[in-house]
Write an enzyme that holds these catalytic residues in place. Structure first.
Site, PDB file in Angstrom:
ATOM      1  N   LYS A  82       1.091  -1.543   0.008  1.00 36.13           N
ATOM      2  CA  LYS A  82      -0.174  -0.072   0.026  1.00 36.13           C
ATOM      3  C   LYS A  82       1.170   0.795   0.189  1.00 36.13           C
ATOM      4  O   LYS A  82       1.720   1.168   0.650  1.00 36.13           O
ATOM      5  CB  LYS A  82      -0.595  -0.088   0.815  1.00 36.13           C
ATOM      6  CG  LYS A  82      -2.071   0.861   1.046  1.00 36.13           C
ATOM      7  CD  LYS A  82      -3.003   0.233   2.351  1.00 36.13           C
ATOM      8  CE  LYS A  82      -4.178   1.570   2.766  1.00 36.13           C
ATOM      9  NZ  LYS A  82      -4.799   1.025   4.276  1.00 36.13           N
ATOM     10  N   SER A 157      -9.382   1.318   3.599  1.00 35.05           N
ATOM     11  CA  SER A 157      -8.627   3.079   2.724  1.00 35.05           C
ATOM     12  C   SER A 157      -7.710   1.738   2.199  1.00 35.05           C
ATOM     13  O   SER A 157      -7.020   2.395   1.251  1.00 35.05           O
ATOM     14  CB  SER A 157      -7.910   3.922   3.951  1.00 35.05           C
ATOM     15  OG  SER A 157      -7.394   2.629   4.805  1.00 35.05           O
ATOM     16  N   SER A 181      -9.593  -0.193   8.140  1.00 31.27           N
ATOM     17  CA  SER A 181      -9.462  -0.689   6.625  1.00 31.27           C
ATOM     18  C   SER A 181      -8.817  -1.727   5.831  1.00 31.27           C
ATOM     19  O   SER A 181      -8.478  -1.800   5.146  1.00 31.27           O
ATOM     20  CB  SER A 181      -7.948   0.265   6.617  1.00 31.27           C
ATOM     21  OG  SER A 181      -8.669   1.922   7.010  1.00 31.27           O
TER      22      SER A 181
END
Length: 476
Positions: A82, A157, A181
């Protein structure tokens, strides 16, 4: 095997075949890159291409194996990282345009641990601005789409991570979770994850110039999103390896002591006044049936007050955000994210000043009550969201949108506030008027017992099947 067959393999199968010499690390990584090139243009899940260095690393790993050197448990397994975590030489953008040139001087512990185990990073995945939405879009990298269709948000997220791994871009996807997330994207895309407990996985970004707030430190964790529960058992022991840069890491083995007798599971459908959708109720019933058939013992009993714990925790987090982050959000965020945060502050009125300190202290009260409850019930099966997953940009639609996306998700962020592990696994595929979508449940476990939460997820998956198989049939 052909590239088409290789990218479909689980991380567990892939690692075993590479170890046996049936396929090479270069074959594994090449297949994942080819899949990325095929499907990512429509998804925008991967926003940083690491193909060239990944192939170079894969060839080096193959040479290591040919030379007879020991190989790691993830030797040649392709992964994604990420964009809010440091990977040396790459920008840690956190979805913010102002950070597009923030080049990491070194690897975060999570990246270092994965690479030490032989994993190969093929790309970096998208996140919303400041990694603080349950949907994934930003002005720098653009919108990520859910591989099930544009009728469902990919979650956030770690939305890029969830969409990538379910679409076949890498066998493992790194993500993180401060309020959901890891679990939001897993639920949105039909993947499996476990939010580790506090201190389980070492975390730190070499690029950071100041320390995070205390609630950000205690609520945020690093983890993985996978296509199958067994891949968590394979990969999480690598993730929890110690790193001295995280002074609060807890060095415990992945597997704990066996739990005596049939594991007692507390079961609740309580959604605290929010409507429980029939498809979510059906998923809970399916998960219960799968676990009962696997030998788990169920009792319908209410755990300690999740609503009060969750709302208190998120209001405290918003107080910390108001104090430490609001200036940056106002200065560097888009108008969209600034508007969303204004509604966050309405949905979760921030605790400030003395009250914030008092609520941070109250965290121990909630955690203690849960620890005592989990002495009797090592696992708790709960809803994750009371409704099927929401549409893209729902959180931009004012107070009703934020309430549907985040306000009702108390089972999610309550577990962050008290630092307990919780797995998220799909238990049903719903065919709704807007289109097909997976429905997931949550499994909360005793502190330090991520392993038994994953065991339960595996038992549910054994009954329901891997959701990726149905997805790939639809994508073909």
């Amino acid at each position: 095997m052909t590239d088409t067959e290789i990218w479909r393999l689980s991380a567990t199968d892939l690692a075993a075949r590479i170890k046996a010499g049936e396929i090479s690390a270069e074959d594994s990584v090449s297949a994942a890159i080819q899949r990325m090139q095929t499907v990512n243009p429509a998804l925008n899940a991967v926003v940083g291409d690491c193909s060239a260095e990944a192939l170079e690393q894969a060839r080096a790993l193959d040479k290591t194996r040919r030379d007879g050197a020991p190989i790691g448990p993830l030797h040649g397994v392709p992964v994604t990282i990420k964009v809010n975590v440091d990977q040396k030489g790459h920008a840690t953008t956190n979805g913010v345009t102002a950070l597009k040139d923030l080049i990491a001087p070194g690897d975060a512990p999570i990246v270092a641990n994965l690479q030490k185990a032989g994993a190969v990073v093929i790309g970096r995945t998208n996140t919303p601005e400041f990694s603080f939405r349950a949907d994934t879009d930003n002005p720098l990298h653009g919108r990520t789409h859910n591989p099930w269709g544009k009728h469902i948000s990919p979650g956030g997220s770690s939305g890029g991570a969830g969409a990538a791994v379910m679409a076949g871009i890498g066998a493992l996807a790194h993500g993180n979770d401060i309020g959901g997330s890891l679990r939001f994207p897993a639920a949105a895309n039909g993947a499996v994850t476990v939010k580790p407990g506090l201190g389980r996985v070492p975390a730190w970004n070499p690029s950071q110039t100041v320390e995070r707030g205390m609630l950000a430190q205690s609520m945020s964790v690093q983890g993985l999103i996978t296509r199958s529960a067994e891949d968590l058992h394979l990969s999480m022991p690598t993730m929890i390896a110690s790193d001295p840069r995280d002074p609060f890491h807890v060095p415990l083995p992945w597997r704990g002591e066996p739990v005596d007798g049939p594991i007692k599971v507390a079961f609740t459908k309580n959604t605290f006044g929010y409507d429980l959708h029939p498809e979510v109720e059906a998923a809970l019933d399916a998960a219960r049936a799968a676990l009962e058939d696997a030998g788990y013992h169920f009792e319908e009993v209410e755990p300690p007050d999740v609503f009060d714990c969750g709302r208190t925790g998120y209001r405290a987090l918003m107080g910390e955000v108001w104090t430490l982050m609001k200036g940056d959000i106002d200065a560097y965020g888009s108008q969209t994210v600034r508007d969303i945060f204004e509604v966050y502050f309405q949905e979760f009125p921030p605790f400030l000043d003395t009250e914030l300190v008092q609520m941070m202290a109250k965290r121990s009260h909630y955690a203690r009550r849960w620890s005592l409850f989990l002495e009797d019930y090592p696992l708790v099966l709960t809803p994750f969201l009371p409704q099927p997953f929401f549409k893209p940009d729902r959180d931009t639609e004012g107070a009703p949108g934020v309430h549907e996306v985040l306000g009702c998700a108390v089972y999610s962020y309550a577990m962050n506030f008290i630092g307990l592990p919780s797995a998220c696994v799909p238990a049903r595929l719903a065919n709704l008027p807007k289109g097909p979508q997976p429905i997931s449940v949550q499994i909360v476990a005793r502190r330090w017992r991520e392993d038994i939460a994953v065991d339960a997820a595996a038992a549910i998956e054994a009954r329901v099947g891997r959701m990726c198989e149905e997805l790939w049939n639809r994508m073909a």
